[in-house]
Write a protein that holds these residues in place. Sequence first.
Motif, mmCIF file in Angstrom:
data_model
loop_
_atom_site.group_PDB
_atom_site.id
_atom_site.type_symbol
_atom_site.label_atom_id
_atom_site.label_comp_id
_atom_site.label_asym_id
_atom_site.label_seq_id
_atom_site.Cartn_x
_atom_site.Cartn_y
_atom_site.Cartn_z
ATOM 1 N N ARG A 234 0.828 -1.216 0.000
ATOM 2 C CA ARG A 234 0.000 0.000 0.000
ATOM 3 C C ARG A 234 0.859 1.261 0.000
ATOM 4 O O ARG A 234 0.475 2.286 -0.557
ATOM 5 C CB ARG A 234 -0.919 -0.009 1.221
ATOM 6 C CG ARG A 234 -2.073 -0.990 1.106
ATOM 7 C CD ARG A 234 -2.851 -1.078 2.402
ATOM 8 N NE ARG A 234 -3.970 -1.999 2.289
ATOM 9 C CZ ARG A 234 -4.665 -2.466 3.314
ATOM 10 N NH1 ARG A 234 -4.333 -2.084 4.549
ATOM 11 N NH2 ARG A 234 -5.672 -3.292 3.125
ATOM 12 N N ARG A 288 -5.228 0.796 -2.168
ATOM 13 C CA ARG A 288 -5.798 0.478 -0.857
ATOM 14 C C ARG A 288 -7.074 -0.353 -1.013
ATOM 15 O O ARG A 288 -7.292 -1.329 -0.290
ATOM 16 C CB ARG A 288 -6.096 1.779 -0.094
ATOM 17 C CG ARG A 288 -6.573 1.552 1.337
ATOM 18 C CD ARG A 288 -6.622 2.863 2.092
ATOM 19 N NE ARG A 288 -5.289 3.446 2.251
ATOM 20 C CZ ARG A 288 -4.429 3.074 3.179
ATOM 21 N NH1 ARG A 288 -4.760 2.129 4.057
ATOM 22 N NH2 ARG A 288 -3.253 3.650 3.270
ATOM 23 N N SER A 291 -6.248 -3.923 -2.339
ATOM 24 C CA SER A 291 -5.536 -4.783 -1.390
ATOM 25 C C SER A 291 -6.396 -5.244 -0.223
ATOM 26 O O SER A 291 -5.941 -6.061 0.582
ATOM 27 C CB SER A 291 -4.298 -4.050 -0.856
ATOM 28 O OG SER A 291 -4.695 -2.882 -0.147
#
Length: 494
Positions: A234, A288, A291
């Motif tokens: 990230r 973000r 993931s």
Amino acid sequence: MTDKNYEARHLETLDRDLRRFSRLEMATAQAGRPFVGSGIALAFIVVAGLVAAFLFGQGNNALVVVIAAMFGAYMALNIGANDVANNMAPAVGANALTMGGAIAIAAIFESAGALIAGGDVVSTIAKGIIAPESMGTANVFIWAMMAALLASALWVNLATWIGAPVSTTHSVVGGVMGAGVAAAGFSAVSWSTMSKIAASWVISPLLGGLVAAGFLWFIKARIIYQEDKIAAARKWVPMLVGIMAGAFASYLALKGLKKIIKIDLGTALLIGAACGGLIWAVMIPVIRRQSEGLENRNKSLKILFGIPLIVSAALLSFAHGANDVANAVGPLAAIVKASASGDFTHAVSIPHWVMVIGAFGISFGLFLFGPKLIRMVGSQITKLNPMRAYCVALSAAITVIVASWLGLPVSSTHIAVGAVFGVGFFREWDAERRLKRARLAFPERPRVAPEERRRRKLVRRSHFLTIVAAWVITVPAAAMLAAILFLGIRVIAG
């Protein structure tokens, strides 16, 4: 024998015969597949000749232009079969793209690059290799260009057949040099230009390999070897995608849009920095979101690199179409100009119909014959995953920018393949380093025999040696072939 037994025996015999016919049909289809591709390629070459005859039929040297158009179409097919594979191979080898998807994307973006941004003014004799005045007459010049075009196409065809990705630019350069020497002697060659081209044999793969290995080291150190891989991804993946976006924006501004607008290196870098910063900011929430819910393992990281890899392959194809279509049609355009006006000492613009032959020829060549080299570069030199393939694609853009800044001649083919080798050799070094650490930490573990360690090499040495040998002999081989063809053409033409 009862009716039931007879019927069962009859059905069994029928099934056996049908299986034989099925195997025969499959074998026939497999054997006929190469002939179908060759037949379509031949039809395209003939159509290119017919187009030239229709558009140039009433001009001077009409037959010469028709033959040259067919040679140009043949060269374009070979560029598609060999050169374009380097752009698509990393994405296919990493399973980010299917073979069909890669071919479709490459065909669209190669053609778009050639037709939208290609066709920049080219020198009548490729990049100042031979002094035009040394040719003497327009006819000698035309024969030399035809010999160069055919020789370079034949050499690339041979390289594709043996599975060696070679530089089509170097093939054309060798062809022009050989034909020029046969026509006007060694004194006509610009040896300073040739020395720079020879230097690119070493510079291109080394730069490409070092840049790709450097980014792979960064990804391993900052993401893969971290305890929390998803948290590390990230943080760093948006930045890596931003770097890729910036590099490709600079690359396209510098190399892919030369026909539309002239941009210097400083301006291209500013454009790249702005695009990279924008994409970095956009990708933070995207990564973000992507993931969320992913397991903390390497396999999960591959998902985050998939889309950037596909986009990079498309952009590489666009820039390649804009730049390298001139390899196929530059000599043809020079022949058309010399045949029409007798002028062969000034720069020449590529006519639209000539550019269309180049663009469609590259696409047809990729579609018909490209999969062989795509598989070889993408999966047979070393195993690629999305992270490694990302490093290869990014290396291609960054190396061209660095080389432009340093004023070094480079080959996009050598950069891409050098990057694949760089990734593979870095993996070998990293695996050896980790093995030594494990030995120190656990000395009681059994050691791997030297023979087994050699067998476990992550780069196939046979491909490495074949490709390097093909790179080294490309210019001299194309030159010798062009010289022989020029002498033959001059005898036939009288």
